[in-house]
Design a protein around this motif. Structure first.
Motif, PDB file in Angstrom:
ATOM      1  N   ASP A   1       1.108  -1.208  -0.021  1.00 34.66           N
ATOM      2  CA  ASP A   1       0.021  -0.065  -0.150  1.00 34.66           C
ATOM      3  C   ASP A   1       0.644   1.379   0.208  1.00 34.66           C
ATOM      4  OD1 ASP A   1      -2.336  -1.283   0.073  1.00 34.66           O
ATOM      5  OD2 ASP A   1      -2.566  -1.415   2.365  1.00 34.66           O
ATOM      6  N   ALA A   2       1.900   0.994   0.314  1.00 31.88           N
ATOM      7  CA  ALA A   2       2.938   2.433   0.514  1.00 31.88           C
ATOM      8  C   ALA A   2       3.249   2.797  -0.944  1.00 31.88           C
ATOM      9  CB  ALA A   2       4.344   1.966   1.040  1.00 31.88           C
ATOM     10  N   ALA A   3       3.025   4.111  -1.303  1.00 34.98           N
ATOM     11  CA  ALA A   3       3.214   4.565  -2.719  1.00 34.98           C
ATOM     12  C   ALA A   3       4.801   5.074  -2.736  1.00 34.98           C
ATOM     13  CB  ALA A   3       2.208   5.761  -2.875  1.00 34.98           C
ATOM     14  N   ILE A   4       5.206   5.684  -1.612  1.00 31.61           N
ATOM     15  CA  ILE A   4       6.506   6.342  -1.213  1.00 31.61           C
ATOM     16  C   ILE A   4       7.184   5.754  -0.324  1.00 31.61           C
ATOM     17  CG2 ILE A   4       7.786   8.469  -1.363  1.00 31.61           C
ATOM     18  CD1 ILE A   4       5.243   9.936  -2.240  1.00 31.61           C
ATOM     19  N   THR A   5       8.424   5.273  -0.264  1.00 31.74           N
ATOM     20  CA  THR A   5       9.225   4.659   0.907  1.00 31.74           C
ATOM     21  C   THR A   5      10.505   5.408   0.902  1.00 31.74           C
ATOM     22  OG1 THR A   5       8.000   2.605   0.282  1.00 31.74           O
ATOM     23  CG2 THR A   5       9.868   2.496   2.063  1.00 31.74           C
ATOM     24  N   VAL A   6      10.533   6.169   2.025  1.00 28.23           N
ATOM     25  CA  VAL A   6      11.890   7.120   2.299  1.00 28.23           C
ATOM     26  C   VAL A   6      12.536   6.337   3.270  1.00 28.23           C
ATOM     27  CG1 VAL A   6      12.954   9.243   2.748  1.00 28.23           C
ATOM     28  CG2 VAL A   6      10.733   9.182   1.359  1.00 28.23           C
ATOM     29  N   ARG A   7      13.798   6.055   3.164  1.00 28.82           N
ATOM     30  CA  ARG A   7      14.979   5.284   4.121  1.00 28.82           C
ATOM     31  C   ARG A   7      16.219   5.803   4.111  1.00 28.82           C
ATOM     32  NH1 ARG A   7      10.792   4.053   5.428  1.00 28.82           N
ATOM     33  NH2 ARG A   7       9.928   1.621   5.441  1.00 28.82           N
ATOM     34  N   GLY A   8      16.499   6.376   5.401  1.00 30.14           N
ATOM     35  CA  GLY A   8      17.822   6.762   5.650  1.00 30.14           C
ATOM     36  C   GLY A   8      17.991   8.113   4.923  1.00 30.14           C
ATOM     37  N   LEU A   9      17.205   9.009   4.600  1.00 31.96           N
ATOM     38  CA  LEU A   9      17.649  10.034   3.612  1.00 31.96           C
ATOM     39  C   LEU A   9      18.354  10.992   4.304  1.00 31.96           C
ATOM     40  CD1 LEU A   9      16.763  11.232   0.817  1.00 31.96           C
ATOM     41  CD2 LEU A   9      15.133  12.844   2.000  1.00 31.96           C
ATOM     42  N   ARG A  10      19.551  11.233   3.652  1.00 27.35           N
ATOM     43  CA  ARG A  10      20.596  12.304   3.918  1.00 27.35           C
ATOM     44  C   ARG A  10      20.880  13.418   3.218  1.00 27.35           C
ATOM     45  NH1 ARG A  10      25.155  10.799   4.372  1.00 27.35           N
ATOM     46  NH2 ARG A  10      25.056   8.915   3.273  1.00 27.35           N
ATOM     47  N   LYS A  11      21.037  14.587   3.658  1.00 35.53           N
ATOM     48  CA  LYS A  11      21.050  15.929   2.768  1.00 35.53           C
ATOM     49  C   LYS A  11      21.812  16.932   3.630  1.00 35.53           C
ATOM     50  CE  LYS A  11      21.492  18.361  -0.994  1.00 35.53           C
ATOM     51  NZ  LYS A  11      21.947  17.774  -2.018  1.00 35.53           N
ATOM     52  N   ALA A  12      22.834  17.436   3.364  1.00 36.93           N
ATOM     53  CA  ALA A  12      23.504  18.574   4.064  1.00 36.93           C
ATOM     54  C   ALA A  12      24.111  19.841   2.924  1.00 36.93           C
ATOM     55  CB  ALA A  12      24.909  18.236   4.748  1.00 36.93           C
ATOM     56  N   PHE A  13      23.862  20.846   3.368  1.00 36.71           N
ATOM     57  CA  PHE A  13      24.399  21.982   2.593  1.00 36.71           C
ATOM     58  C   PHE A  13      25.465  22.536   3.254  1.00 36.71           C
ATOM     59  CE2 PHE A  13      19.844  22.054   1.107  1.00 36.71           C
ATOM     60  CZ  PHE A  13      19.985  21.964   0.081  1.00 36.71           C
ATOM     61  N   GLY A  14      26.617  22.494   2.671  1.00 40.04           N
ATOM     62  CA  GLY A  14      27.932  23.251   3.284  1.00 40.04           C
ATOM     63  C   GLY A  14      28.446  22.701   4.518  1.00 40.04           C
ATOM     64  N   GLY A  15      27.879  21.276   4.617  1.00 44.99           N
ATOM     65  CA  GLY A  15      28.464  20.771   5.973  1.00 44.99           C
ATOM     66  C   GLY A  15      27.394  20.830   7.064  1.00 44.99           C
ATOM     67  N   GLN A  16      26.318  21.598   6.712  1.00 45.79           N
ATOM     68  CA  GLN A  16      25.293  21.825   7.799  1.00 45.79           C
ATOM     69  C   GLN A  16      24.261  20.850   7.255  1.00 45.79           C
ATOM     70  OE1 GLN A  16      24.842  24.064  10.406  1.00 45.79           O
ATOM     71  NE2 GLN A  16      27.089  24.295  10.083  1.00 45.79           N
ATOM     72  N   PRO A  17      23.791  19.730   8.214  1.00 39.28           N
ATOM     73  CA  PRO A  17      22.886  18.877   7.797  1.00 39.28           C
ATOM     74  C   PRO A  17      21.457  19.374   7.661  1.00 39.28           C
ATOM     75  CG  PRO A  17      23.675  18.260   9.869  1.00 39.28           C
ATOM     76  CD  PRO A  17      24.445  19.341   9.433  1.00 39.28           C
ATOM     77  N   VAL A  18      20.579  18.863   6.882  1.00 40.10           N
ATOM     78  CA  VAL A  18      19.192  19.393   6.851  1.00 40.10           C
ATOM     79  C   VAL A  18      18.483  17.974   7.398  1.00 40.10           C
ATOM     80  CG1 VAL A  18      17.122  19.922   5.713  1.00 40.10           C
ATOM     81  CG2 VAL A  18      19.507  21.135   5.096  1.00 40.10           C
ATOM     82  N   TYR A  19      18.793  16.908   6.585  1.00 40.55           N
ATOM     83  CA  TYR A  19      18.342  15.743   7.148  1.00 40.55           C
ATOM     84  C   TYR A  19      19.623  14.766   7.165  1.00 40.55           C
ATOM     85  CZ  TYR A  19      13.869  17.447   4.960  1.00 40.55           C
ATOM     86  OH  TYR A  19      12.864  17.969   4.830  1.00 40.55           O
ATOM     87  N   SER A  20      19.292  14.053   8.439  1.00 42.07           N
ATOM     88  CA  SER A  20      20.419  12.991   8.586  1.00 42.07           C
ATOM     89  C   SER A  20      19.445  11.802   9.049  1.00 42.07           C
ATOM     90  CB  SER A  20      21.133  13.118   9.730  1.00 42.07           C
ATOM     91  OG  SER A  20      20.704  14.253  10.705  1.00 42.07           O
TER      92      SER A  20
END
Ligand SMILES: Nc1ncnc2c1ncn2[C@@H]1O[C@H](COP(=O)(O)OP(=O)(O)OP(=O)(O)O)[C@@H](O)[C@H]1O
Ligand SMILES: [Mg+2]
Lengths: 264, 249
Positions: free
Chosen positions: A13-32
Motif C-alpha cells: 500500500d505504500a506509494a512512497i518509501t523513504v529510508r535513511g535520507l541524508r542531505k547537507a548544505f555546506g556541511g550543515q545537515p538538513v536531513y540525517s
C-alpha cells in the motif's frame, strides 16, 4: 524519530518509501537519516518553519535535487521511472510565458509523445474537471494569479501522475482564491486518487487538504508530530469551523508551539 | 499622434537652428552649408550620382556581417551559456575582444583577408558576433531556474530544455544583442569603407565629399548614415516588442 502511521502501512500500500535520507548544505545537515512511508492515494501535508527543509525534501523526492544518501522509492522504482507532476510556488516563474495557457498544459503531454487526439481529449477533461471558465487561448500573463496557478495545477495533472508534488501552491494567492482552488484541487485529487505531497506554511490549509499531516521541527529536521486527519471528504469552508477540525487544529498548534517554535 | 509630433518638433527645431546659424554666418559657408543646399546636393547625388549605390553597398555589407555574426554568435552563445563553466573559461577572451576597438583590428584582418570586400564584412562580423555571443550566453545564464526545473520534471531532456526553455528565456537578451550587434556592424562597415581600399559605400562617399569640399553632400551622407542606423535600431525595437510579447509582464 516518531513514525506515527508509517510503520502501519503494508508494503504493497505504500506509494512512497523513504529510508535513511541524508542531505547537507555546506556541511550543515538538513536531513540525517529521515524515514517516511506514504500510503497510496493519500494527501500528505508537510508543515514546518522556514528553512527546515520542506522544499529540499520534495525536490529530492521529485528528482530535482540529488540526495547525499538514502533512498526514495516509489513501489520500488526510482523517481525517473515514475510519472510525476510538480506545482511550483511561484507560478509566474514556472509557466512558460511564450506559450498560451492551453499550450502550457499540452507541453508535458507532447513530451510523453501522446497523439494529438489524446492530448486534446485530456485537455478537455481537465477543463471540465476544474470547471475552467476563462479562455485558455490566452497567455499566462493575461490571467490572474489564481488562474495562472490553476493552469500550473492542470499542467501537472495532465500527465495523470502517480505522485503529485505541491510546494506552497497557494502562498502567493489571496484567501478567496485559495479557498476556491483548494476545493477544486481536493475534488480532483480525491476522484483520481493521486498520491500527493503538499508543502504548506498554513496550518489550516494543511489540515483542510490532507489525509495526514507531518509537522517538522527546525534543523536538524525531525518529525515533531505525525497526525492522521480523519475528517470526511469533501471538505468545504464549513469544515473549517466544525468541531473535529477545530480540535485537530488546536492540537497541532500546541505541538507547533512546543516543538517547532521551540518555546517549550 | 502626440508621440509622433514631439520628435518631429525636435527635428524641426534642429533644422531651424542650423538654418539660423548659416543665416548668421556663424561659420564659413563652405564648411557649413544651409539645410536647403545640403538637401539639394544630396537629392542630386541620389538622383544621378552614385549615392543610392553607396547606400545599398553599406546596407548590404552590414546585413552580411550581421547575418554571419548571428549565425555564429547565437548558437555559440547559447551553447556556452548552457554550460556556465565553459562560458566562464572563455569569458575573459570574449570580454577582452569585445572591448577592443574593432578599428584596431583592421591591419590584422587586412593580413588575413586581403584588401577587398571580405575584410570589411569580416571585421564587422567579428565585432558584432562577440556582442551577440555575450548577450546570448548571459540570456541563458540568467534563465529562470524554475522554468528549467519545470521542464525537467515534465520529462524534457537537456537538448529539449535548451530548445524549449533556454532559447526562449534568452530571446529578449539575444534580440538586445542583435540590436547592439547590427549597430556596431554599421559603425565598423562605415569606418572600414573609409580606410580599407574602397570605391563605394557611405563611408567612402563621405570622405570623398569632404576631400572635394562638397560639404553639402558630406552632411547629406552623414545624415543618411544616421538615418540608416536609426532605422536599423527601430526595426529591432519593433521586432523585440512583437517577438517578446511577454516581456516585462
Ligand atoms: N542550494 C542551497 N545551498 C545552500 N543551502 C541551501 C540550499 N538550498 C537550501 N538550503 C538551506 O537548506 C535549508 C532548507 O531549505 P528549504 O528551501 O528546503 O527550506 P523550506 O523548509 O522549504 O523553507 P521555506 O519555508 O522558507 O520554503 C535552509 O536552511 C536553506 O538555507
Ligand atoms: Mg520552501
Amino acid at each position: 524519530m516518531r513514525q506515527g502511521q508509517g510503520a502501519a502501512i503494508a508494503p504493497r500500500d505504500a506509494a512512497i518509501t523513504v529510508r535513511g535520507l541524508r542531505k547537507a548544505f555546506g556541511g550543515q545537515p538538513v536531513y540525517s537519516g529521515f524515514d517516511l512511508d506514504v500510503r497510496r492515494g493519500d494527501i500528505l501535508a508537510i508543515f514546518g518553519p522556514n528553512g527546515c527543509g520542506k522544499s529540499t525534501f520534495i525536490n529530492m523526492a521529485a528528482g530535482l535535487l540529488p540526495a547525499d544518501g538514502g533512498t526514495i522509492l516509489y513501489h520500488g522504482r526510482e523517481v525517473r521511472d515514475v510519472r510525476i507532476g510538480y506545482v511550483f510556488q511561484n507560478y509566474r516563474e514556472a509557466l512558460f510565458p511564450w506559450l498560451r495557457a492551453a499550450d502550457n498544459i499540452r507541453y508535458p503531454l507532447k513530451r510523453l509523445g501522446l497523439p494529438r487526439l489524446e492530448i486534446e481529449r485530456r485537455l478537455e477533461r481537465l477543463k471540465a474537471g476544474f470547471r475552467v471558465r476563462f479562455d485558455l487561448q490566452r497567455y499566462p500573463y493575461e490571467l490572474s494569479g489564481g488562474q495562472q496557478q490553476l493552469v500550473s495545477v492542470m499542467r501537472a495533472l495532465a500527465v495523470e501522475p502517480e505522485v503529485l508534488f505541491l510546494d506552497e501552491p497557494f502562498s502567493a494567492l489571496d484567501y478567496e482564491t485559495t479557498l476556491d482552488l483548494r476545493t477544486l484541487l481536493q475534488d480532483v485529487l480525491k476522484r483520481l486518487g493521486v498520491t500527493t505531497l503538499l508543502v504548506s506554511h498554513d496550518l489550516e490549509e494543511s489540515i483542510a487538504l490532507a489525509d495526514r499531516l507531518l509537522m517538522l521541527t527546525r534543523r536538524p529536521t525531525t518529525v515533531a508530530d505525525d497526525v492522521a486527519v480523519e475528517l470526511p471528504w469533501p471538505r468545504t469552508s464549513a469544515t473549517l469551523s466544525e468541531e473535529g477540525f477545530v480540535t485537530l487544529k488546536r492540537r497541532c498548534l500546541a505541538v507547533f508551539e512546543a516543538a517547532v517554535a521551540g518555546r517549550a | 499622434m502626440r508621440a509622433l509630433l514631439t520628435p518631429l518638433a525636435g527635428a524641426a527645431g534642429f533644422v531651424a537652428l542650423w538654418w539660423l546659424a548659416t543665416w548668421l554666418r556663424v561659420a564659413d559657408p563652405v564648411l557649413l552649408p544651409s539645410p536647403a543646399e545640403t538637401w539639394r546636393d544630396t537629392a542630386r547625388a541620389l538622383q544621378d550620382g552614385p549615392l543610392w549605390h553607396d547606400l545599398w553597398k553599406t546596407v548590404w555589407r552590414t546585413v552580411q556581417a550581421f547575418v554571419i555574426a548571428s549565425a555564429i554568435g547565437v548558437p555559440l552563445g547559447l551553447a556556452l551559456g548552457a554550460r556556465e563553466r565553459a562560458y566562464r573559461a572563455v569569458e575573459f577572451v570574449v570580454d577582452f575582444f569585445r572591448s577592443t576597438p574593432a578599428s584596431a583590428l583592421f591591419p590584422l584582418f587586412l593580413i588575413l583577408f586581403g584588401v577587398g570586400e571580405g575584410t570589411k564584412v569580416a571585421v564587422a562580423a567579428f565585432g558584432a558576433a562577440l556582442v551577440i555571443l555575450f548577450n546570448a550566453a548571459y540570456g541563458v545564464i540568467n534563465a529562470r531556474r524554475t522554468r528549467v526545473l519545470a521542464a525537467r520534471v515534465m520529462g524534457a531532456g537537456e537538448a529539449r530544455i535548451l530548445w524549449d526553455v533556454l532559447l526562449w528565456e534568452a530571446l529578449p537578451q539575444i534580440l538586445v544583442g542583435m540590436r547592439a550587434g547590427i549597430s556596431l556592424a554599421l559603425v565598423i562597415v562605415v569606418v572600414a569603407e573609409m580606410f580599407i581600399g574602397s570605391t563605394d559605400g557611405l563611408g567612402q562617399r563621405v570622405i570623398v565629399a569632404q576631400s572635394l569640399f562638397e560639404s553639402g553632400l558630406m552632411y547629406g551622407v552623414i545624415f543618411l548614415a544616421g538615418a540608416l542606423g536609426y532605422l536599423l535600431n527601430l526595426l529591432f525595437l519593433v521586432a523585440e516588442k512583437r517577438l517578446v510579447h511577454w516581456g516585462g509582464k
